[in-house]
Design an enzyme around this catalytic site. Structure first.
Site, short mmCIF file in Angstrom:
data_model
loop_
_atom_site.label_atom_id
_atom_site.label_comp_id
_atom_site.label_asym_id
_atom_site.label_seq_id
_atom_site.Cartn_x
_atom_site.Cartn_y
_atom_site.Cartn_z
N ASP A 1 28.73 25.63 59.22
CA ASP A 1 27.64 25.57 60.19
C ASP A 1 28.05 26.50 61.32
OD1 ASP A 1 25.44 24.89 61.74
OD2 ASP A 1 26.32 23.02 62.45
N GLU B 1 24.92 27.79 56.54
CA GLU B 1 23.61 27.53 57.12
C GLU B 1 23.07 28.81 57.74
OE1 GLU B 1 21.97 24.86 60.74
OE2 GLU B 1 23.02 23.73 59.16
N ASP C 1 28.80 18.94 63.93
CA ASP C 1 28.74 20.30 63.36
C ASP C 1 29.53 20.35 62.05
OD1 ASP C 1 27.20 21.92 65.39
OD2 ASP C 1 28.75 21.08 66.68
#
Length: 188
Positions: free
Chosen positions: A12, A72, A145
């Site tokens: 992420d 992501e 996260d």
């Protein structure tokens, strides 16, 4: 490593906090093997943050030896500058994986959330709660996260469960059966 024994690294990306999570898939059993966050707010210079992202991503790759990277994708928000910084962070993490010849797949935040929770608009907390149930990890606020990154890795596993590391689209049943003759069973 065979498709039924592989390590998937999820990332992420972020220039303030970057999350990472790793899963080990063996015989279609998924086990979390690492997750964490890289805090970058102590560095004032964006280029230094990007350098740290590259170095830490290389370090994670060298430590865990992942076979694939699921990352992501940046999403369009109201702040264009934030999106540009996020894109740079993602690009640096991708470059680190490419330097180690690791295949990369990018997933939208909605795709990851949908894959994990069944709701493309789920919150970070909802993703963490589902991962807690699915993988038995602890849900800690400071690591949201990291759980998002773990969600990217698990999403990649779900999308490629049968070894399809690239998405395949068929124009119809005939094309599918041509590629998968073992799926056709005729009655005699």
């Amino acid at each position: 490593m065979p498709i039924n024994d592989r390590i998937i690294l999820g990332i992420d990306p972020g220039t303030v906090v970057m999350g990472y999570g790793l899963i080990h898939v063996k015989n279609n059993k998924v086990e979390p093997i690492g997750l964490g966050v890289i805090k970058l707010d102590k560095y004032d210079d964006l280029t230094l943050r990007l350098k740290k992202i590259f170095e830490r991503t290389i370090g994670i790759i060298e430590e865990f030896k992942p076979d694939e990277l699921a990352i992501e994708a940046p999403f369009f928000g109201k702040n264009v500058q934030s999106m540009l910084k996020l894109g740079r962070a993602q690009g640096v993490a991708i470059a680190a994986a490419l330097s180690k010849n690791i295949p990369i797949t990018e997933y939208s935040p909605k795709k990851i959330k949908m894959s994990i929770t069944g709701n493309g608009n789920a919150s970070k907390e909802q993703v963490a709660a589902m991962l807690q149930q699915i993988l038995g990890i602890k849900k800690e606020q400071e690591f949201l996260d990291a759980t998002d990154a773990l969600g990217a890795a698990l999403c990649h596993y779900y999308q490629n469960k049968h070894g399809n590391t690239s998405q395949i689209n068929y124009s119809g049943w005939k094309a599918f059966l041509t590629d998968n003759p073992d799926k056709l069973h005729l009655k005699k």
